[in-house]
Write an enzyme that holds these catalytic residues in place. Structure first.
Site, short mmCIF file in Angstrom:
data_model
loop_
_atom_site.label_atom_id
_atom_site.label_comp_id
_atom_site.label_asym_id
_atom_site.label_seq_id
_atom_site.Cartn_x
_atom_site.Cartn_y
_atom_site.Cartn_z
N ASP A 116 -7.15 -1.30 4.88
CA ASP A 116 -6.26 -2.38 4.45
C ASP A 116 -6.62 -3.72 5.09
O ASP A 116 -6.12 -4.76 4.66
CB ASP A 116 -4.80 -2.04 4.81
CG ASP A 116 -4.27 -0.83 4.07
OD1 ASP A 116 -4.73 -0.60 2.94
OD2 ASP A 116 -3.43 -0.12 4.62
N ASP A 168 0.86 -1.18 0.00
CA ASP A 168 0.00 0.00 0.00
C ASP A 168 0.90 1.24 0.00
O ASP A 168 1.94 1.25 0.65
CB ASP A 168 -0.90 -0.02 1.24
CG ASP A 168 -1.84 1.16 1.26
OD1 ASP A 168 -2.54 1.37 0.25
OD2 ASP A 168 -1.87 1.88 2.27
#
Length: 741
Positions: free
Chosen positions: A639, A440
């Site tokens: 996430d 990410d």
């Protein structure tokens, strides 16, 4: 320790129903090989109301999830004791009130085991050496034969008493373990020698004595090695402060750490450990968090910042309000996570457990067949007896039982030293097969906060902009104010503040009108932008930076560029991951222009941009369907689904609790080096497990036939057996040499 985690169990109809299960942690004694651990585990699993039982041979501990309405802790302990082992409820080592005691108990347990076997070796080896000399040098002298018997008796029945006692208990319960093999082998050699002493026949007293001494030596070395393997957990336990200075009604009092309560105001002087998790109410200092996060650089902390218990205060005097104590602290959570990982079992261990469970009865049968075969083919009692004893002694399943847990104990402990928390053994095994890492962008590759990267034009304009932006919570405003303060630029009082939502801000400073905003905002209110500033604005925009202009009166004076900057070592870490042959993918919700700029800066070729938070999981799943084994690295709430979906979830510890709870591996600091450490150390630990298992199985595959065919004498068999157990622990200890990148 008992608690009530919300465990979901399936009903007969297939629906899921939450039942409150209690967790019992047991401290076990009397286990001598993997078959012992498996027997206890099966016994506990058969008890009514038990949902899951797990027993670790290397750690001599066990955990049980059970329904307290169906079975009590007393019943579970009694079930273990009924089959001949000792069990007691383990104190919660992450309870502040018991941390010191538990730490001392852990240390003392290993030292006691070392002393126990050292004392037996001190008696056993001198006697054994004399017995061997007597039988070899004076085989036909009656006095030597009788003296050998006298010296063998204390070795056989005192030094070897732990093996004999445990073997008797196993026999009483119609079971067998490694001690059964040792007892059968040595007692056979001892009693076969008795009628031969007066008759001048062949003696096996040296064999019996040497076997007991070699195995006792192996137990001593194993105890020392296992103590070193568990040193990481002990080191974590030692990190906590022992006492605390608390302000009560303005007066300072020294309290034992267990007397500390949430809300107490603590005084922390320079060089002292911060007693528990809290928030700074007065003072500022640099805090050394390396013992928990692995991050070597001290972190600057001031009023309002949170601090972690067991970290070390630098030069400043701090007043800290306690936010958590005991089992709720960060240190307690880390200790518990490491302990859980060390007690967990990797799927690869199932094979070793299954083999160990049936190994001892098979070896006894092989020993009997060996004796019978020698008698049938040669008719020579001595040869057959010697070969059978060698088979019984050499075939110890201890190495199989230690192969996996020893490596896990050292590997997870070493990882914790670097601030990498591995949740369980399954994560170690999965890491060995990872070929793709999805990173990410925000908060992982980048700092996750806006920073001023460029100021083009009049530097005084930065102070003007910061004066206008003071009080705003917008990320760009915060970045500009911080940049001015970092440069020691004084902020000026302003008047007539006007905010144009989404475009800019205007006001007067010292009677002069100042405007801050995007270029189109400035031109819309008639402000002239010099060509050189316009060119700078365009080039900075193409570099995926957010551009703000500052105007004084009717003319723009400066361009300020703001961006979420890369973490300092992002490029270095990406290069290392690429060099390791891993395929890297950067995923972000940003537009492709910003994403590609960041990806190019760090050296990532595969970019997935403009992804909504809920779609990150789908992107991971897409890679998995393409045949990739995927690790996902993230830090935010959005996430969490991707961390769960990935084969291996790695959470940045500076992120949210949800992300950390969803991950298989947690990096305590935001340092990207932890990713390389996590992957490399996990792979190396798993490789060590495989090496240990190959050695354990290979050892028995080779040694048992050698013993059965009479090539390996019993004394050598005893030495080989002792070495086999120690070797897997020593091989595991090599993981302590691992160094962080």
């Amino acid at each position: 320790m008992t608690d009530n985690p919300p465990i979901v169990q399936a009903t007969d109809s297939g629906s899921a129903k939450a039942k409150p299960l209690s967790k019992l942690s047991l401290e076990l004694a009397g286990m001598t090989c993997a078959s012992c651990a498996l027997r206890i585990e099966k016994t506990l699993a058969k008890q009514p109301g038990v949902a899951e039982a797990n027993v670790g041979f290397a750690s001599h501990t066990g955990t049980v999830l059970y329904d307290p309405n169906s079975v009590s802790t007393t019943d579970l302990i009694a079930a273990v004791q009924h089959i001949g082992y000792q069990a007691k409820e383990m104190s919660s080592i992450h309870d502040t009130k018991q941390t010191d005691e538990a730490s001392h108990d852990v240390t003392e347990e290993y030292h006691a085991e070392e002393r126990y076997w050292l004392k037996r070796n001190t008696i056993g080896w001198p006697f054994t050496i004399v017995v061997v000399v007597l039988i070899i040098e004076f085989p036909s002298h009656a006095w030597a034969r009788w003296l050998a018997l006298v010296l063998t008796m204390p070795v056989q029945f005192w030094v070897g008493w732990p093996f004999l006692r445990t073997a008797a208990l196993r026999a009483k319960n119609l079971s067998a373990n490694m001690d059964t093999l040792v007892a059968l082998g040595t007692l056979t050699a001892f009693f076969a020698s008795l009628p031969a002493i007066p008759s001048g026949g062949y003696l096996y007293l040296d064999t019996a004595s040497a076997i007991v001494s070699f195995i006792s030596l192996g137990k001593y070395l194993e105890a020392r090695a296992k103590g070193k393997a568990s040193s990481a957990l002990h080191s974590l336990l030692e990190l906590g402060a022992k006492d605390v200075s608390v302000l009560v009604d303005g007066a300072e009092r020294i309290l034992a750490i267990e007397q500390l309560a949430v809300g107490d105001l603590m005084m922390v002087r320079p060089g002292e450990k911060i007693p528990t998790d809290g928030v700074i109410e007065e003072g500022s200092s640099s805090i050394d968090e390396s013992m928990l996060t692995g991050e070597s650089m001290p972190q600057e902390k001031t009023v309002g910042d949170k601090v972690i218990g067991a970290t070390v205060n630098g030069q400043g005097l701090l007043k800290v309000r306690a936010l958590a104590v005991g089992a709720d602290t960060a240190l307690a959570s880390i200790v518990q996570l490491v302990q859980n990982a060390q007690n967990s079992k990797a799927p690869v261990q199932r094979l070793a457990d299954n083999v160990a469970g049936v190994f001892v009865p098979i070896v006894i049968a092989v020993g009997a067949i060996t004796f019978a075969a020698w008698q049938i083919t040669t008719g020579h009692l001595t040869w057959g007896l010697t070969a059978a004893v060698a088979v019984l002694v050499v075939a110890c399943p201890c190495a199989m039982g230690l192969a996996t847990p020893a490596a896990i104990m050292v590997g997870t402990g070493r990882a914790a030293h670097f601030g990498v928390l591995i949740r369980n053994a399954l994560a170690l095994e999965r890491s060995a097969h990872i070929d793709t890492i999805v990173l990410d962008k925000t908060g992982t590759l980048t700092e996750g906060r806006m920073q001023v990267t460029d100021v083009v034009g009049d530097i005084a304009a930065l102070g003007m902009a910061a004066s206008l932006e003071t009080g705003s919570s917008h990320p760009i405003a915060t970045a500009i104010v911080k940049a001015a303060k970092d440069r020691n630029i004084e902020l000026t009082p302003l008047e007539n503040l006007e905010v144009v939502s989404g475009s800019g801000i205007r006001g007067k400073i010292a009677g002069k009108e100042v405007s801050v905003g995007r270029g189109d905002f400035l031109t819309s209110v008639g402000i002239v932008i010099p060509p050189e500033l316009a060119d700078s604005s365009n080039s900075l925009s193409q570099a995926a930076k957010t551009v703000i202009m500052v105007a004084l009166g009717r003319e723009a004076k400066a361009v300020i560029a703001v961006a979420d900057s890369l973490k300092p070592n992002a490029r270095k870490i990406v290069n290392k991951l690429n060099a390791a042959g891993l395929e890297l993918v950067m995923i972000t919700g940003d537009n492709f222009q910003v994403a590609n700029v960041i990806a190019n800066q760090v050296g990532i070729n595969n970019v997935v941009a403009e992804v909504y938070p809920q779609d990150k999981m789908a992107e991971v799943e897409k890679l998995q369907k393409q045949g990739h084994t995927v690790a996902f690295v993230g830090d935010g709430i959005n996430d969490a689904p991707a961390l769960v979906q990935a084969d291996l979830g790695i959470a940045i510890g500076t992120g949210t609790d949800v992300a950390i709870e969803s991950a298989d591996i947690t990096l305590m600091s935001g340092d990207l080096a932890g990713i390389v450490t996590a992957v490399q150390l996990s792979k190396r630990t798993y490789r060590t497990i495989i090496e240990n298992l190959w050695w354990a199985f290979g050892y028995n595959t080779l040694m048992i036939p050698l013993a059965a065919f009479g090539i390996l004498p019993p004394i050598a068999a005893a030495g080989a057996m002792a070495i086999s157990s120690v070797s897997v622990v020593v091989n595991s200890l090599r993981l302590n040499r691992f160094r962080q990148v």
